[in-house]
Design a protein around this motif. Structure first.
Motif, PDB file in Angstrom:
ATOM      1  N   LEU A 117     -13.974  -7.651   0.491  1.00  0.00           N
ATOM      2  CA  LEU A 117     -12.753  -8.037   0.073  1.00  0.00           C
ATOM      3  C   LEU A 117     -12.517  -8.844  -1.349  1.00  0.00           C
ATOM      4  N   ASN A 118     -13.411  -9.783  -1.334  1.00  0.00           N
ATOM      5  CA  ASN A 118     -13.431 -10.407  -2.700  1.00  0.00           C
ATOM      6  C   ASN A 118     -13.676  -9.569  -3.994  1.00  0.00           C
ATOM      7  N   ASN A 119     -14.734  -8.587  -3.735  1.00  0.00           N
ATOM      8  CA  ASN A 119     -14.888  -7.920  -4.941  1.00  0.00           C
ATOM      9  C   ASN A 119     -13.524  -6.909  -5.225  1.00  0.00           C
ATOM     10  N   ARG A 120     -12.973  -6.451  -4.523  1.00  0.00           N
ATOM     11  CA  ARG A 120     -11.561  -5.622  -4.531  1.00  0.00           C
ATOM     12  C   ARG A 120     -10.403  -6.610  -5.090  1.00  0.00           C
ATOM     13  N   ILE A 121     -10.347  -7.767  -4.534  1.00  0.00           N
ATOM     14  CA  ILE A 121      -9.210  -8.586  -5.105  1.00  0.00           C
ATOM     15  C   ILE A 121      -9.536  -9.104  -6.263  1.00  0.00           C
ATOM     16  N   SER A 122     -10.708  -9.404  -6.659  1.00  0.00           N
ATOM     17  CA  SER A 122     -11.037  -9.978  -8.049  1.00  0.00           C
ATOM     18  C   SER A 122     -10.902  -8.886  -9.047  1.00  0.00           C
ATOM     19  N   GLU A 123     -11.418  -7.870  -8.702  1.00  0.00           N
ATOM     20  CA  GLU A 123     -11.348  -6.679  -9.466  1.00  0.00           C
ATOM     21  C   GLU A 123      -9.840  -6.147  -9.960  1.00  0.00           C
ATOM     22  N   HIS A 124      -8.824  -6.473  -8.900  1.00  0.00           N
ATOM     23  CA  HIS A 124      -7.645  -6.172  -9.243  1.00  0.00           C
ATOM     24  C   HIS A 124      -6.920  -7.327 -10.091  1.00  0.00           C
ATOM     25  N   ILE A 125      -7.327  -8.521  -9.637  1.00  0.00           N
ATOM     26  CA  ILE A 125      -6.632  -9.764 -10.440  1.00  0.00           C
ATOM     27  C   ILE A 125      -7.248  -9.708 -12.086  1.00  0.00           C
ATOM     28  N   LEU A 126      -8.381  -9.288 -12.311  1.00  0.00           N
ATOM     29  CA  LEU A 126      -9.139  -9.210 -13.652  1.00  0.00           C
ATOM     30  C   LEU A 126      -8.472  -8.213 -14.393  1.00  0.00           C
ATOM     31  N   SER A 127      -8.292  -7.048 -13.662  1.00  0.00           N
ATOM     32  CA  SER A 127      -7.765  -5.996 -14.425  1.00  0.00           C
ATOM     33  C   SER A 127      -6.495  -6.098 -15.090  1.00  0.00           C
ATOM     34  N   ASN A 128      -5.390  -6.776 -13.896  1.00  0.00           N
ATOM     35  CA  ASN A 128      -4.219  -7.201 -14.133  1.00  0.00           C
ATOM     36  C   ASN A 128      -4.167  -8.101 -15.427  1.00  0.00           C
ATOM     37  N   GLU A 156     -16.400 -15.733 -29.009  1.00  0.00           N
ATOM     38  CA  GLU A 156     -15.329 -15.543 -28.374  1.00  0.00           C
ATOM     39  C   GLU A 156     -15.677 -16.300 -26.769  1.00  0.00           C
ATOM     40  N   ILE A 157     -14.443 -16.789 -26.260  1.00  0.00           N
ATOM     41  CA  ILE A 157     -14.694 -17.269 -24.894  1.00  0.00           C
ATOM     42  C   ILE A 157     -13.709 -16.340 -24.102  1.00  0.00           C
ATOM     43  N   ILE A 158     -14.486 -15.910 -22.945  1.00  0.00           N
ATOM     44  CA  ILE A 158     -13.640 -14.898 -21.815  1.00  0.00           C
ATOM     45  C   ILE A 158     -13.913 -15.687 -20.671  1.00  0.00           C
ATOM     46  N   LEU A 159     -12.978 -15.185 -19.757  1.00  0.00           N
ATOM     47  CA  LEU A 159     -12.923 -15.588 -18.439  1.00  0.00           C
ATOM     48  C   LEU A 159     -14.131 -14.717 -17.655  1.00  0.00           C
ATOM     49  N   ALA A 160     -14.502 -15.595 -16.766  1.00  0.00           N
ATOM     50  CA  ALA A 160     -15.969 -14.882 -16.142  1.00  0.00           C
ATOM     51  C   ALA A 160     -15.676 -15.191 -14.622  1.00  0.00           C
ATOM     52  N   ASP A 161     -16.859 -15.110 -13.717  1.00  0.00           N
ATOM     53  CA  ASP A 161     -16.907 -15.449 -12.461  1.00  0.00           C
ATOM     54  C   ASP A 161     -15.860 -14.372 -11.571  1.00  0.00           C
ATOM     55  N   GLU A 162     -15.046 -14.881 -10.698  1.00  0.00           N
ATOM     56  CA  GLU A 162     -14.349 -14.229  -9.864  1.00  0.00           C
ATOM     57  C   GLU A 162     -13.028 -15.128  -9.471  1.00  0.00           C
ATOM     58  N   ILE A 163     -12.081 -14.316  -9.235  1.00  0.00           N
ATOM     59  CA  ILE A 163     -10.773 -14.953  -8.686  1.00  0.00           C
ATOM     60  C   ILE A 163     -10.447 -14.228  -7.211  1.00  0.00           C
ATOM     61  N   SER A 164     -10.445 -14.929  -6.470  1.00  0.00           N
ATOM     62  CA  SER A 164     -10.276 -14.410  -4.932  1.00  0.00           C
ATOM     63  C   SER A 164      -9.949 -15.588  -4.231  1.00  0.00           C
ATOM     64  N   PRO A 165      -9.744 -14.900  -2.703  1.00  0.00           N
ATOM     65  CA  PRO A 165      -9.222 -16.195  -1.789  1.00  0.00           C
ATOM     66  C   PRO A 165     -10.335 -17.263  -1.518  1.00  0.00           C
TER      67      PRO A 165
END
Ligand code: TMP
Length: 260
Positions: free
Chosen positions: A49-60, A190-199
């Motif tokens: 679930l975290n893989n899918r949710i993080s993919e969704h948020i980072l793609s957005n 450059e500085i970019i967002l990394a790691d994950e964003i999930s519940p």
């Protein structure tokens, strides 16, 4: 893409090398920890679930111009990401006071903050990820003033976007944690967002009932973590009613096995 040797194992993810030196595979485990590893368990299906949710948020976020490490999701548990040099700071963003800040400062739980509050914690498990000031970050060269200023601007854009995205699906974004990394793009630093964003890394409350839809279900022994994460994924439109096979399977697997 060839999966190479394990480069790093964290509490919830593993990084593997690939045949491209600039790319790594990020694997989402089912392990859950809280309070700096004092509480541990395995919750089957959480990584999926975290893989899918993080993919969704980072793609957005990519779509609104916020650069991040995600290249693409590979499968149920893995993503290809850009290799970055992680800044050793956890950037905590709070819209509503709950969790550690209420205990640390005696603030009433649920207090809505006038403006988003950014806090910094040093990424060091042995020290328990202590809270540090911007001055510490600069004094000990964990990041430069210029980098912090840049990151703060990005954080506020991410917060605005995520508040709106979650509000649209009946969820309040209470707080969350971000990590950033350094990378060379076209020979420019450059500085970019990394790691994950999930519940696992956000606090998400139902807009109407304040029901917790995040890792507090584990931290506070509330149970039903997988149904809560599945609810977040469904509301974000990641899991559709008709393709519920995955959600149902994940829910069936939701028995929590305590390690200790
Ligand atoms: P806190 O209230 O425990 O300081 O947590 C604030 C937010 O940051 C919450 O959404 C959980 C997230 N967080 C992490 O993702 N990893 C961490 O190691 C910590 C301490 C917090």
């Amino acid at each position: 893409m060839k999966k190479g040797k394990k480069l790093y194992e964290g509490k919830a993810k593993i990084l593997y090398a690939t045949n491209d030196k600039n790319l790594v595979i990020q694997y989402f485990k089912d392990d859950a920890t809280a309070f700096n590893n004092q509480k541990k368990t395995t919750i089957e299906g959480k990584g999926v679930l975290n893989n899918r949710i993080s993919e969704h948020i980072l793609s957005n976020l990519s779509q609104i111009g916020i650069k991040n490490h995600l290249v693409k999701r590979l499968n149920m548990r893995e993503q290809i990401i850009k290799l970055v040099e992680i800044i050793p700071i956890e950037f905590i963003v709070r819209n509503v006071a709950t969790g550690s800040i209420t205990k640390r400062l005696g603030i009433e739980d649920g207090t809505v903050l006038k403006e988003p509050l950014i806090e910094y914690c040093l990424k060091d498990d042995k020290l328990g990820d202590p809270l540090v000031a911007e001055e510490h970050i600069i004094a000990f060269d964990w990041a430069s003033k210029k980098e912090i200023d840049k990151v703060k601007k990005i954080i506020l854009r991410i917060n605005d976007f995520m508040i709106g995205m979650f509000r649209g699906v009946g969820i309040k974004l209470i707080d969350f944690k971000l990590e950033f990394g350094r990378i060379k793009i076209n020979s420019k630093n450059e500085i970019i967002l990394a790691d994950e964003i999930s519940p696992d890394t956000c606090r998400l409350w139902d807009s109407v009932t304040d029901k917790k839809l995040d890792k507090d279900r584990f931290r506070k022994d509330l149970g039903d973590l997988i149904p809560a994460y599945t609810e977040v994924a469904k509301r974000l439109g990641i899991l559709h009613e008709q393709s519920n096979v995955s959600a149902v399977n994940v829910t069936k697997l939701s028995s929590i096995r305590r390690k200790k």
